[in-house]
Design a protein around this motif. Structure first.
Motif, PDB file in Angstrom:
ATOM      1  N   THR A  37      -7.654  -5.783   1.767  1.00 15.15           N
ATOM      2  CA  THR A  37      -6.192  -5.821   1.709  1.00 15.15           C
ATOM      3  C   THR A  37      -5.710  -7.174   1.186  1.00 15.15           C
ATOM      4  O   THR A  37      -4.874  -7.234   0.289  1.00 15.15           O
ATOM      5  N   ASN A  55      -6.768  -7.743  -2.534  1.00 12.27           N
ATOM      6  CA  ASN A  55      -5.962  -6.959  -3.466  1.00 12.27           C
ATOM      7  C   ASN A  55      -4.657  -7.667  -3.812  1.00 12.27           C
ATOM      8  O   ASN A  55      -4.123  -7.485  -4.900  1.00 12.27           O
ATOM      9  N   MET A 107      -1.877   9.336   1.224  1.00 12.86           N
ATOM     10  CA  MET A 107      -2.933   8.321   1.108  1.00 12.86           C
ATOM     11  C   MET A 107      -2.798   7.557  -0.213  1.00 12.86           C
ATOM     12  O   MET A 107      -2.951   6.331  -0.237  1.00 12.86           O
ATOM     13  N   ARG A 148      -2.168   3.601  -0.379  1.00 10.84           N
ATOM     14  CA  ARG A 148      -3.187   2.782  -1.041  1.00 10.84           C
ATOM     15  C   ARG A 148      -2.547   1.946  -2.145  1.00 10.84           C
ATOM     16  O   ARG A 148      -2.896   0.804  -2.340  1.00 10.84           O
ATOM     17  N   ARG A 149      -1.617   2.529  -2.868  1.00  9.33           N
ATOM     18  CA  ARG A 149      -0.998   1.811  -3.984  1.00  9.33           C
ATOM     19  C   ARG A 149       0.039   0.807  -3.509  1.00  9.33           C
ATOM     20  O   ARG A 149       0.052  -0.332  -3.960  1.00  9.33           O
ATOM     21  N   TYR A 175      -1.615  -1.152   0.456  1.00  9.92           N
ATOM     22  CA  TYR A 175      -2.846  -1.911   0.296  1.00  9.92           C
ATOM     23  C   TYR A 175      -2.993  -2.510  -1.099  1.00  9.92           C
ATOM     24  O   TYR A 175      -3.933  -3.251  -1.361  1.00  9.92           O
ATOM     25  N   ASP A 179      -3.950  -1.232  -3.895  1.00 13.99           N
ATOM     26  CA  ASP A 179      -5.115  -0.805  -4.667  1.00 13.99           C
ATOM     27  C   ASP A 179      -4.674  -0.444  -6.079  1.00 13.99           C
ATOM     28  O   ASP A 179      -3.549   0.024  -6.294  1.00 13.99           O
ATOM     29  N   TYR A 223      -8.835   2.357  -9.038  1.00 14.35           N
ATOM     30  CA  TYR A 223      -9.594   2.433  -7.785  1.00 14.35           C
ATOM     31  C   TYR A 223      -9.192   3.677  -6.986  1.00 14.35           C
ATOM     32  O   TYR A 223     -10.041   4.379  -6.440  1.00 14.35           O
ATOM     33  N   ILE A 224      -7.894   3.945  -6.915  1.00 12.62           N
ATOM     34  CA  ILE A 224      -7.411   5.120  -6.187  1.00 12.62           C
ATOM     35  C   ILE A 224      -7.999   6.390  -6.806  1.00 12.62           C
ATOM     36  O   ILE A 224      -8.481   7.273  -6.106  1.00 12.62           O
ATOM     37  N   THR A 279     -11.713   6.771  -5.905  1.00 14.49           N
ATOM     38  CA  THR A 279     -11.962   7.172  -4.515  1.00 14.49           C
ATOM     39  C   THR A 279     -11.525   8.609  -4.243  1.00 14.49           C
ATOM     40  O   THR A 279     -12.060   9.245  -3.340  1.00 14.49           O
TER      41      THR A 279
END
Length: 185
Positions: free
Chosen positions: A32, A35, A137, A141-142, A145, A147, A151-152, A155
């Protein structure tokens, strides 16, 4: 180890509390912070500062869930460090995800808007609860966190273009949702 047991260790002022917290959530906290900061040493410093902050706030705090409490502290510390390091710079890495949300969420640039932060937070949380798990999610994530879209996509087993398109639709839906709820941008 269960979160409740880790909190008990903090309440008992046990030295093993921080090591237990680091063992369970250290990797998430580092990712975290990294990033946001794009610097391993700065990220480690933020994570260590977060552990100290948790030590200093439990007790009296009894966070539930512990991971959200810890990640919020890490993110806030990382953002503060980021702002201090890039105060006079423009177009930095972290500006990209924030600019994606500009059309949905108003900037808190006045006292009047500061008063609306709680309402906005409540409405965004309600919107997120209405999303399916994958879109929720992806959004978190974007925009929590930080990301990358690449990367998202990796995953979630989809292409970066598909991830970008889904995030765009979620942002558009968020804008419409906030408009219907009377949250002015």
């Amino acid at each position: 180890m269960e979160d409740s047991r880790i909190i008990e260790l903090f309440n008992d002022r046990s030295e093993s509390a921080i090591s237990s917290l680091a063992k369970k959530y250290g990797a998430l906290c580092r990712r975290t912070a990294e990033n946001i900061l794009k610097n391993t040493q700065d990220a480690e410093e933020c994570v260590n500062d977060a552990y100290l902050s948790v030590w200093n706030t439990i007790p009296p705090q009894n966070p539930n869930p512990l991971v959200a409490y810890l990640c919020r502290i890490v993110k806030n510390l990382a953002l503060t460090k980021y702002r201090n390091k890039t105060a006079k710079k423009r177009n930095s890495y972290y500006d990209v995800p924030l600019s994606e949300l500009e059309e949905c969420i108003p900037a808190a640039d006045s006292t009047e808007r500061e008063c609306d932060v709680r309402e906005l937070t409540r409405e965004i949380n309600n919107f997120l609860l209405g999303l399916d798990k994958e879109n929720r999610m992806m959004f978190m994530r974007r925009y929590w966190y930080n990301d990358t879209v690449k990367y998202i996509a990796k995953t979630m087993g989809i292409t970066p273009n598909a991830a970008s398109a889904r995030l765009l639709r979620v942002r558009e839906n968020l804008r419409e949702y906030l408009d219907k709820k009377g949250v002015r941008i």
